[in-house]
Design an enzyme around this catalytic site. Structure first.
Site, PDB file in Angstrom:
ATOM      1  N   LYS A 121     -64.041  24.552 -93.301  1.00 16.93           N
ATOM      2  CA  LYS A 121     -64.601  23.664 -93.894  1.00 16.93           C
ATOM      3  C   LYS A 121     -63.478  22.266 -93.683  1.00 16.93           C
ATOM      4  O   LYS A 121     -62.883  21.887 -94.353  1.00 16.93           O
ATOM      5  CB  LYS A 121     -64.611  23.978 -95.277  1.00 16.93           C
ATOM      6  CG  LYS A 121     -65.657  24.910 -95.576  1.00 16.93           C
ATOM      7  CD  LYS A 121     -65.847  25.141 -97.149  1.00 16.93           C
ATOM      8  CE  LYS A 121     -67.107  25.940 -97.336  1.00 16.93           C
ATOM      9  NZ  LYS A 121     -66.618  27.594 -97.135  1.00 16.93           N
ATOM     10  N   TYR A 154     -76.778  31.951-106.921  1.00 15.47           N
ATOM     11  CA  TYR A 154     -77.424  32.949-106.169  1.00 15.47           C
ATOM     12  C   TYR A 154     -78.934  32.777-106.281  1.00 15.47           C
ATOM     13  O   TYR A 154     -79.604  32.452-107.136  1.00 15.47           O
ATOM     14  CB  TYR A 154     -77.180  34.223-106.331  1.00 15.47           C
ATOM     15  CG  TYR A 154     -75.715  34.833-106.161  1.00 15.47           C
ATOM     16  CD1 TYR A 154     -75.460  34.996-104.438  1.00 15.47           C
ATOM     17  CD2 TYR A 154     -74.605  34.941-107.080  1.00 15.47           C
ATOM     18  CE1 TYR A 154     -73.951  35.214-104.405  1.00 15.47           C
ATOM     19  CE2 TYR A 154     -73.365  35.293-106.567  1.00 15.47           C
ATOM     20  CZ  TYR A 154     -73.121  35.234-105.424  1.00 15.47           C
ATOM     21  OH  TYR A 154     -71.744  35.812-104.869  1.00 15.47           O
ATOM     22  N   ASP A 168     -60.946  16.494 -92.848  1.00 10.45           N
ATOM     23  CA  ASP A 168     -60.013  15.285 -92.951  1.00 10.45           C
ATOM     24  C   ASP A 168     -60.407  14.343 -92.037  1.00 10.45           C
ATOM     25  O   ASP A 168     -61.317  14.368 -91.406  1.00 10.45           O
ATOM     26  CB  ASP A 168     -58.600  15.880 -92.478  1.00 10.45           C
ATOM     27  CG  ASP A 168     -57.317  15.163 -93.112  1.00 10.45           C
ATOM     28  OD1 ASP A 168     -57.480  14.019 -93.062  1.00 10.45           O
ATOM     29  OD2 ASP A 168     -56.510  15.849 -93.655  1.00 10.45           O
ATOM     30  N   ILE A 169     -59.306  13.246 -91.678  1.00  6.71           N
ATOM     31  CA  ILE A 169     -59.872  12.309 -90.661  1.00  6.71           C
ATOM     32  C   ILE A 169     -59.768  13.064 -89.291  1.00  6.71           C
ATOM     33  O   ILE A 169     -59.234  14.095 -89.056  1.00  6.71           O
ATOM     34  CB  ILE A 169     -58.926  11.177 -90.620  1.00  6.71           C
ATOM     35  CG1 ILE A 169     -57.460  11.635 -90.357  1.00  6.71           C
ATOM     36  CG2 ILE A 169     -59.121  10.353 -91.830  1.00  6.71           C
ATOM     37  CD1 ILE A 169     -56.362  10.594 -90.078  1.00  6.71           C
ATOM     38  N   THR A 173     -56.513  14.386 -87.739  1.00  9.20           N
ATOM     39  CA  THR A 173     -55.878  15.594 -88.230  1.00  9.20           C
ATOM     40  C   THR A 173     -56.748  16.877 -88.016  1.00  9.20           C
ATOM     41  O   THR A 173     -56.334  17.861 -87.719  1.00  9.20           O
ATOM     42  CB  THR A 173     -55.662  15.350 -89.741  1.00  9.20           C
ATOM     43  OG1 THR A 173     -54.992  14.265 -89.967  1.00  9.20           O
ATOM     44  CG2 THR A 173     -55.213  16.571 -90.391  1.00  9.20           C
ATOM     45  N   ARG A 208     -70.550  39.262-100.905  1.00 10.33           N
ATOM     46  CA  ARG A 208     -70.628  40.221-101.619  1.00 10.33           C
ATOM     47  C   ARG A 208     -71.597  41.056-101.900  1.00 10.33           C
ATOM     48  O   ARG A 208     -71.729  42.441-101.995  1.00 10.33           O
ATOM     49  CB  ARG A 208     -69.912  39.809-103.220  1.00 10.33           C
ATOM     50  CG  ARG A 208     -68.419  39.264-103.157  1.00 10.33           C
ATOM     51  CD  ARG A 208     -67.921  38.321-104.225  1.00 10.33           C
ATOM     52  NE  ARG A 208     -68.593  37.067-104.117  1.00 10.33           N
ATOM     53  CZ  ARG A 208     -68.349  35.969-104.898  1.00 10.33           C
ATOM     54  NH1 ARG A 208     -67.615  36.414-106.086  1.00 10.33           N
ATOM     55  NH2 ARG A 208     -69.000  34.738-104.669  1.00 10.33           N
TER      56      ARG A 208
END
Ligand code: 5BU
Length: 300
Positions: free
Chosen positions: A111, A234, A114-115, A118, A252
């Protein structure tokens, strides 16, 4: 008069539908613009599985044990290695061996958000140098297209240009997520304009004409009714595939089942039996046409 199909006619029709879907996935693999997704599609066709296992366990031993049980049934393994207590280089080596042996592609759920500059460093250096071993990684759209430019630059620097791909998050599954319809449309547009690195999307209900969709927040009826008490929402496998998604991300629902191997197979069969319905196969065929190289008319 209404004629019922005999069991052997039903089996024949199912076999034909299976083959049709397998052929469509194989042809889409041949034409899809991203190498990591080509591999995912080829495996999906071979294993008749659009199941992504989200292996959200707490220890390295639990991870390896789960993969050994479920690996043969899935097309993608999704990991957050930073949520696993004693994950180390040896664990990673074993996971990569299992990916080859049991034939699945790895997605790291980084995920990135950032820019670009980075993100590039994170992609190259964090979590055992993700760019080197995870053909697919997830990224948020919130910071704009720089996140994708950073990932593309990182893939090039790692020698994985035209091999690795980013899965851009257009919609999230959690209660109150800020990824409303306007955000989702903008994220999809951003993804479609950056297909040198974007491999697919994470969506719930809004899908791209081109890019394939992965959907988390998939569970049985009990999970769908109750959630997890921490904001996860869900829907059933049937609802998600019927709504136009292609790959189911399940954690799960499989991990915590009494028999994870059996549960994974049940999800695989359910998802496959919906995806092989005529309208979904037709939608895959439309994508194949969109991706086929355009014939250039010969000069007279
Ligand atoms: P679950 O146990 O099936 O609820 O796990 C879902 C997984 O998918 C978990 O690893 C989440 O981090 C991940 N996820 C999600 O649940 N919802 C999202 O919108 C995105 C990822 Br993006």
């Amino acid at each position: 008069m209404f004629l019922r199909k005999s069991p052997s006619q039903t089996r024949l029709a199912d076999d034909q539908a299976d083959q049709e879907l397998q052929l469509s996935l194989t042809q889409l693999a041949e034409n899809y613009p991203n190498a990591a997704m080509k591999q995912v599609l080829a495996i999906a066709a071979e294993k008749k599985s659009v199941i992504v296992l989200s292996a959200d366990v707490e220890t390295a031993d639990q991870l390896l044990e789960l993969i050994e049980k479920v690996g043969k049934t899935i097309c993608v393994l999704k990991l957050h290695v930073d949520t696993i207590k004693n994950f180390n280089q040896n664990t990673l080596t074993r996971v990569l061996d299992l990916a080859k042996e049991l034939n699945f592609v790895i997605m790291h759920d980084s995920k990135f958000s950032d820019i670009g500059s980075t993100v590039m460093k994170q992609y190259l250096n964090a979590n055992y140098e993700t760019a080197k071993w995870a053909p697919l990684v997830t990224a948020q759209a919130i910071s704009g297209p720089g996140v994708l430019t950073g990932l593309l630059a990182g893939a090039k620097a790692a020698g994985k240009e035209n091999m690795n791909g980013a899965i851009l998050l257009a919609q999230m599954s959690s209660e109150g997520a800020l990824t409303d319809d306007i955000y989702a449309a903008k994220a999809i547009d951003m993804a479609e304009k950056n297909m040198a690195i974007v491999a697919a999307l994470v969506t719930q209900t809004i899908h791209s004409k081109y890019l394939l969709s992965f959907t988390p927040g998939v569970g049985g009826l009990a999970q769908a009714a109750k959630g997890d008490g921490l904001g996860q929402k869900y829907r059933t496998a049937r609802d998600v595939i019927s709504g136009g998604s292609h790959f189911l991300i399940i954690g799960r629902g499989i991990m915590l089942a009494e028999n994870p191997a059996k549960e994974a197979e049940a999800y695989r069969n359910e998802a496959w039996s919906v995806l092989r319905e005529e309208q979904h196969v037709a939608a895959l065929k439309t994508r194949i046409e969109l991706f086929k190289p355009k014939q250039v008319a010969a000069p007279h």
